[in-house]
Enzyme design. Structure first.
Site, short mmCIF file in Angstrom:
data_model
loop_
_atom_site.label_atom_id
_atom_site.label_comp_id
_atom_site.label_asym_id
_atom_site.label_seq_id
_atom_site.Cartn_x
_atom_site.Cartn_y
_atom_site.Cartn_z
N GLY A 1 -15.24 18.33 3.43
CA GLY A 1 -14.90 19.61 4.02
C GLY A 1 -15.51 20.77 3.27
O GLY A 1 -15.77 20.68 2.07
N ARG B 1 -4.06 24.92 4.42
CA ARG B 1 -3.58 24.22 3.21
C ARG B 1 -2.14 24.51 2.80
O ARG B 1 -1.69 24.03 1.76
CB ARG B 1 -4.51 24.49 2.01
CG ARG B 1 -5.95 24.08 2.22
CD ARG B 1 -6.09 22.59 2.41
NE ARG B 1 -7.49 22.18 2.44
CZ ARG B 1 -8.00 21.31 3.32
NH1 ARG B 1 -7.22 20.75 4.22
NH2 ARG B 1 -9.27 20.97 3.28
N ASP C 1 -13.68 24.57 11.16
CA ASP C 1 -13.25 23.49 10.28
C ASP C 1 -13.20 23.98 8.84
O ASP C 1 -13.48 23.23 7.90
CB ASP C 1 -14.16 22.25 10.41
CG ASP C 1 -13.50 20.98 9.87
OD1 ASP C 1 -12.33 21.04 9.47
OD2 ASP C 1 -14.19 19.94 9.84
#
Lengths: 434, 324
Positions: free
Chosen positions: A321, A62, A302
């Site tokens: 997610g 991120r 993931d």
């Protein structure tokens, strides 16, 4: 300072040995049953598996852009708690990692953490699926995986050109396999449950068609492809058949796809919203079976942190997610079934992904050490200690990740990471960050 | 399981007895609505919030009227005047309103599952789903069944409650139109099937749900013949944007294939009933003259909305929870 891991079962690629391991100055300096303990920090790891540090091919850190959910440093702490010594930062940041400047920035942030943070570059500019990103320049920085993950490259001509361009660079493309037109903006697996819930479904075929298309593009171009987060039995079968034909394809599966089924979406809990979506029992079971075969090269996470308020949106509006780094090892151990093979465990979580990500040799240019090795004397000290007998309850309250969107809150876990040593440094001891 | 003291999020999973309890309770409220003073104090002092995050005229009016006739105080949040448009989350909006001391929330939202999500945020408040995305519109399903039973019972000179579920046994219900995207279809099918009716659906292939084989319905291949079979024809509203090439080539083609035209209406048996949840697209799913036939129950459906919603509010908020 010398560290000695004492009394553990050291897991090599084909055999295991009850032996001590001594680590100093970033490398394994000694193995045997009578290593020198003077001036050493001795950690008793009897009953535990001692293996190569885990390697994640698929980590959403991120940074830059959504540091409210995670940054490279907090993601690395979560990784260390999960037994990882190497992560692969995915490029779907804001902006996307599609240039030398952005890749260099994330590599530099990674270098400040105890772990090795490899970077996956974008295949196309801005991940828009139109124009090729400067892959050669990024490859010169050490980038070995390119992907537009988040969505796949939809246009087959663009993917063909990317495969042709990437081939002589010695890098591998990684595809998020979903045909977005066929996925139709869906938010969960398509089937009886999505119809009953009034949610638009993403059919399994949206994934399988993309796998099929890209296998054929690999055949056409002679390129290299890694298939990200495959979620159906047919996808795995397609990749297995392509491997048998000698095509250079690899694939990964995720714990959430082999642990959960779509039933978890039955009460509109957006913690279970993910792309590709959680599937039915048949697919989950097919993935579990395939974990024992060479069809699957890696279990990846993931790991997808999201700010908490976003997961409180209505199911169709919430982002897809879930977190993964801190629980993947235990969940893989669980999914391997009764009497799991420690070789297979480390093949899926360390040696396999290290091969796919070309992380087995150290790369001095970018300061990455070697991962997924055999723990022989002289090798880089990336080591994890996993206690298969440990039983614990996962909780969203004590995560190292900045985010809390774990679907495993309150789940009983089998096996636990006790020690993580990254580049010779003790990062996690007794399950606690040092 | 009865809805007494519980939420009403979906008709899926409600037993025949639970459905009949609601219909019978509504019947007792019909009489209240015919009085000069149309009030009973069953919810006096209770606070009902009406939260419509999606445009609605009749459902909102109907719920608020129902709550007021039961003596409840109604707190009404209009989307345009709220802070929802300023990016406040659903959870924060609910928490703000909950601070007023709520007994029930009536929620309409464009997202499937919104009512169930809200019920997790305020577990001490009864949540009544007034339509969530493509999922469910429970009170519409209830008032459709209620209206059909009322008319069929009256033909026999009986009240609906005197007939129980007997008039639904084997009743042939044909639901036509956009089943895939319709919350009304999901609630209607659950209600009719649980009450004992045979349900068939007719729709273009693109407007059927992807896994209809698991639903308690049969898909008809010949719509015109099915019209002769049906005792009740339930029409659904076709959203204009569905008929612009993505799902159906055009509205005209939909009318040509699945519209209840005058020609098709002539195939109906005289006693066959027509329902429509409104608002109608006259000339699309139903011909204007057909919509005004005496067998079309559209205005009864609207007026029965109030007693059904009174029954739901009464049972969920005021009635004690069953011990079972």
């Amino acid at each position: 300072m010398k560290i000695v891991l004492r009394g553990g079962l050291v897991i090599g690629p084909t055999t295991s040995a009850l032996t001590d391991i001594a680590i100093r100055d970033g490398v394994i300096v000694e193995r045997g049953t009578s290593v020198d303990l003077t001036n050493a920090q001795v950690i008793d790891v009897s009953g535990c598996w001692v293996g190569p540090g885990l390697v994640d091919l698929h980590t959403h850190l991120r940074e830059p852009g959504r540091e409210d959910a995670e940054d490279v440093a907090s993601g690395a702490r979560a990784g260390a708690m999960g037994g990882y010594t190497a992560l692969t930062a995915m490029p779907n940041t804001e902006p996307a990692l599609d240039s030398v400047a952005l890749v260099s920035f994330v590599l530099a942030q990674g270098a400040k953490t105890p772990l090795d943070v490899a970077v996956a570059g974008a295949i196309t500019v801005g991940r828009r699926g139109e124009l090729l990103a400067p892959m050669a320049e990024m490859a010169a920085l050490g980038v070995r995986i390119f992907t537009d993950d988040g969505t796949g490259v939809q246009n087959p001509l663009v993917m063909r050109r990317a495969l042709e361009y990437a081939k002589p660079l010695g890098v591998r493309l990684a595809q998020h396999c979903e045909d977005e037109a066929l996925a139709a903006g869906g938010v969960m697996n398509e089937g009886a449950l999505s119809a009953a819930l009034g949610l638009v479904g993403r059919p399994a075929l949206a994934e399988e068609l993309m796998v099929l298309r890209d296998i054929e593009l690999v055949r056409l171009t002679g390129g290299r492809m890694h298939f990200l987060h495959l979620s159906t039995g047919r996808s795995i079968a397609l990749v297995a058949a392509a491997k048998a034909e000698g095509l250079d394809v690899t694939c990964e599966v995720m714990p959430h796809h082999f642990i959960f089924t779509e039933e978890r979406c039955g009460h509109y809990d957006a913690q279970f919203k993910v792309h590709p979506p959680l599937r039915g029992e048949l697919d989950r079971d097919a993935l579990r079976v395939a974990l024992h075969t060479s069809a699957i090269d890696a279990v990846a996470t993931d790991h997808a942190p999201h700010a908490p308020q976003l997961k409180e949106l209505p199911f169709d509006e919430a982002p897809a997610g879930m977190l993964g780094l801190e629980h993947a090892a235990s969940l893989t151990y669980e999914a391997l079934g009764e009497d799991p093979s420690p070789q297979q465990f480390f093949e899926l979580l360390s040696r396999g992904p290290a091969r796919v990500g070309q992380l087995r040799e150290h790369d001095r240019r970018v300061g990455l050490s070697a991962h997924g090795g055999d723990l022989s004397v002289g090798s880089d000290a990336n080591v994890v200690v996993f206690d298969p007998a440990a039983r614990w309850i996962a909780s969203k309250e004590n995560l190292a990740s900045r985010a809390t969107n774990t679907p495993y809150d309150a789940r009983a876990m089998l096996g636990k990471v006790r020690v993580t040593i990254a580049k010779g440094r003790l990062v996690v001891n007794e399950g606690v960050l040092q | 399981m009865s809805i007494r003291g519980s939420n009403l999020l979906t008709l899926g999973g409600l037993s025949r007895e639970a459905l009949l309890e609601i219909l019978d309770t509504a019947e007792s409220f019909v009489e209240v609505n015919q009085r000069t003073v149309k009030k009973v104090p069953a919810l006096k002092g209770r606070v009902v919030a009406s939260l419509f995050f999606e445009e609605s005229t009749r459902t909102r009016l109907s719920f608020e009227t129902a709550a007021k006739r039961l003596g409840a105080d109604v707190v009404s949040l209009a989307v345009a005047s709220s802070s929802v448009k300023k990016g406040e989350s659903l959870r924060d909006t609910i928490a703000t309103i909950d601070a007023l001391g709520l007994d029930a929330v009536v929620l309409r939202h464009r997202s499937s599952g919104a009512a169930e999500q809200v019920s997790r945020y305020v577990p001490h408040v009864r949540v009544i789903n007034a339509g969530d995305g493509m999922h469910q519109h429970p009170t519409q399903g209830l008032l459709d069944a209620f209206t059909v039973r009322q008319v069929l019972a009256a033909r026999r000179g009986l009240s609906g409650s005197e007939t129980g579920s007997s008039l639904f046994e084997g009743l042939r219900v044909l639901i036509v139109g956009d089943i895939r995207h319709s919350r009304v279809a999901r609630s209607d099918i659950a209600a009719y099937a649980t009450l004992g009716a045979q349900v068939r659906v007719a729709a273009p292939g693109t407007l059927l749900p992807s896994d209809i084989s698991n639903w308690p319905v049969e898909v008809v291949d010949n719509f015109d013949e099915a019209l002769e079979w049906a005792d009740v024809v339930g029409l659904l509203r076709l959203q204009q944007e569905r008929g612009t090439g993505a799902f159906v080539p055009s509205l005209e083609e939909f009318t040509f294939t699945y519209g209840l035209t005058q020609e098709r209406a002539a195939r109906l048996r005289p006693e066959t009933l027509i329902t429509h949840p409104g608002p109608m697209n006259r000339g699309v799913e139903v011909d204007s003259a057909v919509a005004d036939l005496p067998s079309a129950l559209i205005s009864q459906q609207v007026s029965n909305g109030v007693p059904i919603r009174m029954a739901v509010l009464y049972l969920t908020v005021a009635a004690p929870k069953e011990n079972s």
